[in-house]
Motif scaffolding. Structure first.
Motif, PDB file in Angstrom:
ATOM      1  N   HIS A 187      -4.320  -9.561  -8.005  1.00  0.00           N
ATOM      2  CA  HIS A 187      -5.265 -10.043  -9.010  1.00  0.00           C
ATOM      3  C   HIS A 187      -6.721  -9.863  -8.597  1.00  0.00           C
ATOM      4  O   HIS A 187      -7.135 -10.261  -7.504  1.00  0.00           O
ATOM      5  N   GLU A 188      -7.467  -9.216  -9.492  1.00  0.00           N
ATOM      6  CA  GLU A 188      -8.919  -9.067  -9.378  1.00  0.00           C
ATOM      7  C   GLU A 188      -9.352  -8.205  -8.197  1.00  0.00           C
ATOM      8  O   GLU A 188     -10.549  -8.102  -7.906  1.00  0.00           O
ATOM      9  N   LYS A 189      -8.407  -7.571  -7.503  1.00  0.00           N
ATOM     10  CA  LYS A 189      -8.744  -6.811  -6.296  1.00  0.00           C
ATOM     11  C   LYS A 189      -8.265  -5.363  -6.329  1.00  0.00           C
ATOM     12  O   LYS A 189      -8.631  -4.582  -5.456  1.00  0.00           O
ATOM     13  N   PHE A 190      -7.433  -5.003  -7.299  1.00  0.00           N
ATOM     14  CA  PHE A 190      -6.831  -3.676  -7.290  1.00  0.00           C
ATOM     15  C   PHE A 190      -7.828  -2.628  -7.793  1.00  0.00           C
ATOM     16  O   PHE A 190      -8.519  -2.847  -8.784  1.00  0.00           O
ATOM     17  N   PRO A 191      -7.923  -1.473  -7.127  1.00  0.00           N
ATOM     18  CA  PRO A 191      -7.164  -1.112  -5.939  1.00  0.00           C
ATOM     19  C   PRO A 191      -7.911  -1.287  -4.624  1.00  0.00           C
ATOM     20  O   PRO A 191      -7.294  -1.466  -3.581  1.00  0.00           O
ATOM     21  N   HIS A 192      -9.246  -1.221  -4.638  1.00  0.00           N
ATOM     22  CA  HIS A 192      -9.987  -1.008  -3.396  1.00  0.00           C
ATOM     23  C   HIS A 192     -10.067  -2.238  -2.509  1.00  0.00           C
ATOM     24  O   HIS A 192     -10.309  -2.110  -1.305  1.00  0.00           O
ATOM     25  N   GLU A 193      -9.875  -3.429  -3.046  1.00  0.00           N
ATOM     26  CA  GLU A 193      -9.895  -4.635  -2.225  1.00  0.00           C
ATOM     27  C   GLU A 193      -8.497  -5.217  -2.043  1.00  0.00           C
ATOM     28  O   GLU A 193      -8.350  -6.380  -1.676  1.00  0.00           O
ATOM     29  N   ALA A 194      -7.497  -4.407  -2.296  1.00  0.00           N
ATOM     30  CA  ALA A 194      -6.103  -4.834  -2.129  1.00  0.00           C
ATOM     31  C   ALA A 194      -5.389  -3.816  -1.255  1.00  0.00           C
ATOM     32  O   ALA A 194      -4.514  -3.084  -1.703  1.00  0.00           O
ATOM     33  N   LYS A 195      -5.781  -3.770   0.020  1.00  0.00           N
ATOM     34  CA  LYS A 195      -5.268  -2.695   0.876  1.00  0.00           C
ATOM     35  C   LYS A 195      -3.777  -2.861   1.169  1.00  0.00           C
ATOM     36  O   LYS A 195      -3.097  -1.859   1.410  1.00  0.00           O
ATOM     37  N   THR A 196      -3.266  -4.085   1.133  1.00  0.00           N
ATOM     38  CA  THR A 196      -1.818  -4.252   1.287  1.00  0.00           C
ATOM     39  C   THR A 196      -1.105  -3.617   0.107  1.00  0.00           C
ATOM     40  O   THR A 196      -0.134  -2.869   0.276  1.00  0.00           O
ATOM     41  N   ALA A 197      -1.590  -3.886  -1.098  1.00  0.00           N
ATOM     42  CA  ALA A 197      -0.979  -3.300  -2.292  1.00  0.00           C
ATOM     43  C   ALA A 197      -1.025  -1.780  -2.242  1.00  0.00           C
ATOM     44  O   ALA A 197      -0.010  -1.099  -2.448  1.00  0.00           O
ATOM     45  N   THR A 198      -2.194  -1.214  -1.977  1.00  0.00           N
ATOM     46  CA  THR A 198      -2.316   0.238  -1.990  1.00  0.00           C
ATOM     47  C   THR A 198      -1.520   0.885  -0.862  1.00  0.00           C
ATOM     48  O   THR A 198      -0.933   1.953  -1.039  1.00  0.00           O
ATOM     49  N   GLY A 199      -1.464   0.222   0.295  1.00  0.00           N
ATOM     50  CA  GLY A 199      -0.682   0.763   1.398  1.00  0.00           C
ATOM     51  C   GLY A 199       0.794   0.823   1.079  1.00  0.00           C
ATOM     52  O   GLY A 199       1.469   1.824   1.346  1.00  0.00           O
ATOM     53  N   VAL A 200       1.323  -0.246   0.495  1.00  0.00           N
ATOM     54  CA  VAL A 200       2.743  -0.292   0.150  1.00  0.00           C
ATOM     55  C   VAL A 200       3.053   0.714  -0.954  1.00  0.00           C
ATOM     56  O   VAL A 200       4.086   1.394  -0.926  1.00  0.00           O
ATOM     57  N   ILE A 201       2.164   0.837  -1.941  1.00  0.00           N
ATOM     58  CA  ILE A 201       2.386   1.803  -3.020  1.00  0.00           C
ATOM     59  C   ILE A 201       2.443   3.221  -2.462  1.00  0.00           C
ATOM     60  O   ILE A 201       3.324   4.015  -2.815  1.00  0.00           O
ATOM     61  N   ARG A 202       1.510   3.548  -1.565  1.00  0.00           N
ATOM     62  CA  ARG A 202       1.419   4.921  -1.064  1.00  0.00           C
ATOM     63  C   ARG A 202       2.507   5.256  -0.039  1.00  0.00           C
ATOM     64  O   ARG A 202       3.037   6.368  -0.035  1.00  0.00           O
ATOM     65  N   TYR A 203       2.817   4.305   0.831  1.00  0.00           N
ATOM     66  CA  TYR A 203       3.634   4.639   1.991  1.00  0.00           C
ATOM     67  C   TYR A 203       4.984   3.920   2.047  1.00  0.00           C
ATOM     68  O   TYR A 203       5.823   4.283   2.871  1.00  0.00           O
TER      69      TYR A 203
END
Length: 347
Positions: free
Chosen positions: A16-32
């Protein structure tokens, strides 16, 4: 709910309110990660698609709440704010997930397994709570023997937090494996653990045991692999996180270091009154601090150019960074990792 027969899960990610650039856990899991991401929860971007913000990542809808997410096996908290707290505005989404029988996975310093409401809901609906930032109770001090393993140890270190150390470690491990090197990523933070399914959350370990928790992982994998890429944390100059950085540096006893930096960053993230030192100073700081335990060198640099619009400008930024560093450098995501791998002499 159960995972698919191949071991993967269908997951929703709260950002919430952080995607994508302030949600590095989210982006990391999505990518890897190996799980199928069926939705990202971000009330500010509901109606968007992941591909609109991360064009190089698997696509999924962005929805307002867990109530709008498709059927899935787990909800993953994809935000790790400074201090690792739990925002009460997330509570309805966690509650909904548990009521649907979904497991909930978090990498916070706030443990879901100590929240009475969530524990009761999980028990009632047959769901599980997973706090990946909760270390085991049997960790102990380092013996100073990580350098005795057969593998070459490569550690990513940073000029600051959130400059891409995990991403660089993963990219290098995968690229090395693609070139026939028997390599493994060693996770030291909550996102890396979520992606890899193992590891020690070093920033939650008792200070005396930090180096030992890293050494334990090196010893577990070091005689099975040719190269271990150890995920760094924080920065040696960070007002809050320098202790974990030092613990990893001494516990891993690395043979080579890759210094990670974000193009254009001039101050410490979250501590804007603290300026970053010149790049050459970091080389001396990391090499001198490591030397009494195990001599090492900054062999290459990784520059995060996500904030640079075009490739020509990004390439110029990389060249300037390499000059400052006095070593080969690249952005391994944008331009590939060849320069770094060549500098590490792994082939």
């Amino acid at each position: 709910m159960t995972a698919d027969t191949d071991g993967s899960r269908r997951i929703a990610i709260l950002a919430h309110e952080k995607f994508p650039h302030e949600a590095k856990t989210a982006t990391g899991v999505i990518r890897y990660g190996s799980d199928e991401v069926v939705a990202v929860l971000d009330r500010d971007r509901a109606g968007d698609r992941v591909s609109e913000h991360l064009p190089d990542a698997p696509d999924a809808p962005v929805v307002e709440s867990m109530a709008d997410a498709p059927d899935c096996d787990a909800l993953l908290i994809g935000i790790a704010p400074i201090g690792g707290g739990f925002d009460d505005s997330w509570r309805p989404d966690v509650r909904t997930a548990l009521e649907r029988g979904c497991d909930v996975v978090a990498g916070l310093h706030y443990f879901l397994t100590e929240d009475e409401e969530f524990v009761a809901l999980a028990e009632e609906h047959g769901a599980e709570l997973h706090d990946v930032r909760k270390p085991r109770d049997d960790l102990t001090v380092s013996r100073g023997i990580a350098d005795e393993v057969d593998a070459e140890i490569v550690l990513t270190v940073g000029t600051d937090c959130s400059v891409g150390k995990m991403t660089v470690s993963l990219e290098l491990a995968r690229a090395a494996a693609d070139r026939g090197v028997d390599a493994e990523f060693v996770p030291t933070g909550q996102t890396g653990i979520m992606i890899s399914g193992w590891g020690n959350p070093i920033d939650r370990v008792v200070s005396d045991f930090t180096a030992g928790a890293v050494e334990e992982m090196i010893l577990e994998k070091g005689d099975e692999r040719d190269v271990l890429f150890v995920e760094g944390q924080g920065s040696i100059v960070h007002p809050a996180y320098s202790a974990v950085t030092c613990g990893i540096l001494h516990g891993a006893m690395p043979d080579k270091l890759v210094l990670c930096h974000e193009a254009g960053r001039e101050v410490i993230h979250g501590y804007e009154d603290t300026a970053l030192p010149p790049i050459p100073d970091y080389v001396d700081l990391y090499e001198d601090l490591a030397a009494p335990v195990h001599e090492t060198e900054v062999a290459a640099g990784a520059l995060n150019t996500v904030g640079v619009d075009d490739d020509k400008a990004a390439r110029a930024a990389v060249d300037a960074y390499a000059d400052d560093l006095g070593a080969p450098a690249t952005d391994p995501v944008r331009f590939g990792p060849d320069e770094i791998l060549a500098a590490l002499d792994l082939e």
